[in-house]
Design an enzyme around this catalytic site. Structure first.
Site, PDB file in Angstrom:
ATOM      1  N   GLN A  40       0.833  -1.212   0.000  1.00 62.98           N
ATOM      2  CA  GLN A  40       0.000   0.000   0.000  1.00 62.98           C
ATOM      3  C   GLN A  40       0.862   1.255   0.000  1.00 62.98           C
ATOM      4  OE1 GLN A  40      -2.374  -0.785   3.476  1.00 62.98           O
ATOM      5  NE2 GLN A  40      -0.582  -1.305   4.660  1.00 62.98           N
ATOM      6  N   ASP A  95      -0.506   0.708  13.990  1.00 63.73           N
ATOM      7  CA  ASP A  95      -0.102   1.948  14.666  1.00 63.73           C
ATOM      8  C   ASP A  95       0.027   1.743  16.171  1.00 63.73           C
ATOM      9  OD1 ASP A  95      -2.823   2.683  15.957  1.00 63.73           O
ATOM     10  OD2 ASP A  95      -3.335   2.542  13.835  1.00 63.73           O
ATOM     11  N   ASP A 147      -0.841 -12.247   7.252  1.00 63.36           N
ATOM     12  CA  ASP A 147      -2.178 -11.984   6.741  1.00 63.36           C
ATOM     13  C   ASP A 147      -3.191 -12.385   7.816  1.00 63.36           C
ATOM     14  OD1 ASP A 147      -4.733 -12.517   5.541  1.00 63.36           O
ATOM     15  OD2 ASP A 147      -3.776 -12.561   3.587  1.00 63.36           O
ATOM     16  N   GLY A 148      -4.031 -11.464   8.240  1.00 65.39           N
ATOM     17  CA  GLY A 148      -5.021 -11.738   9.284  1.00 65.39           C
ATOM     18  C   GLY A 148      -6.000 -12.831   8.904  1.00 65.39           C
ATOM     19  N   ASP A 165      -9.119  -4.047  13.408  1.00 66.94           N
ATOM     20  CA  ASP A 165      -8.821  -2.631  13.160  1.00 66.94           C
ATOM     21  C   ASP A 165      -8.245  -2.530  11.751  1.00 66.94           C
ATOM     22  OD1 ASP A 165      -8.291   0.064  13.381  1.00 66.94           O
ATOM     23  OD2 ASP A 165      -6.523  -0.197  14.643  1.00 66.94           O
ATOM     24  N   THR A 167      -8.242  -1.501   7.460  1.00 61.00           N
ATOM     25  CA  THR A 167      -8.508  -0.402   6.545  1.00 61.00           C
ATOM     26  C   THR A 167      -9.938  -0.563   6.032  1.00 61.00           C
ATOM     27  OG1 THR A 167      -7.655  -1.707   4.707  1.00 61.00           O
ATOM     28  CG2 THR A 167      -6.094  -0.259   5.816  1.00 61.00           C
TER      29      THR A 167
END
Length: 200
Positions: A40, A95, A147-148, A165, A167
């Site tokens: 990204q 974050d 990868d979740g 959480d 995008t």
């Protein structure tokens, strides 16, 4: 009344299209970091009102000025509603704001943070350290760069709370809005477990 506002150059602004007829603009007082990762586009810039701002693929993810509103609601509500949380899974949230709030709860024994893009973690630690406020150094935190979707599909671990959480439902986060992902999350929950997601 429009005479009060100074003229401005739109190239100094970060513009985010929210819906076909709605957009938001934030003044970029200073671009602190900008890069295209394997997954990204990442930019961190300073805004005079909101402080530092992290955006991925043209979408604001977090700002220093108002991050607490989002992070506290995403964590405190499910943890307090559950009442006896020990193990938490966070998908996305590189974050560190979500894990910081999860770790405030003394009943929590372990937090697993699964983030697909290591760059988000690294750049947040370097340029937005107030968001995580030391959470990445907490021994109760396990950071997994993966990868979740694949993680919840394959893990044998079980969690009292899962917080997604992510995008918005765009690449790479689009898969986190599919029925199969939610079914895998349900499988990973303990009895009475809680799943909470952001939905754009």
């Amino acid at each position: 009344c429009f005479g009060r506002f100074p003229k401005f150059n739109m190239t100094d602004w970060f513009n985010e299209q929210l819906h076909p007829a709605i957009a938001q603009s934030l003044r970029k007082n200073e671009v602190i970091f900008e890069d295209k990762t394997d997954l990204q586009d990442l930019v961190i810039f300073k805004n005079e009102t909101l402080g530092r701002v992290l955006a991925l693929d043209g979408v604001v993810q977090v700002t220093e000025g108002d991050e607490y509103m989002y992070h506290e609601m995403m964590t405190f509500t499910p943890i307090l509603a559950h009442g006896r949380v020990e193990n938490v899974l966070v998908i996305g949230g590189g974050d560190g704001g979500i894990v910081r709030r999860v770790l405030m709860h003394q009943s929590v024994k372990s937090v697993t943070l699964v983030e697909i893009d290591r760059s988000v973690v690294d750049m947040s630690l370097q340029y937005l350290p107030s968001i995580s406020a030391g959470a990445f150094d907490n021994p109760r935190l396990k950071l997994v760069i993966a990868d979740g979707c694949q993680f919840v599909r394959e893990t044998a671990d079980r969690f009292d709370v899962i917080i997604v959480d992510s995008t918005d439902p765009l690449v790479p986060g689009e898969v986190l809005f599919r029925r199969e992902f939610y079914a895998d999350c349900k499988r990973c929950l303990t009895a009475g477990g809680v799943l909470v997601t952001q939905n754009g």
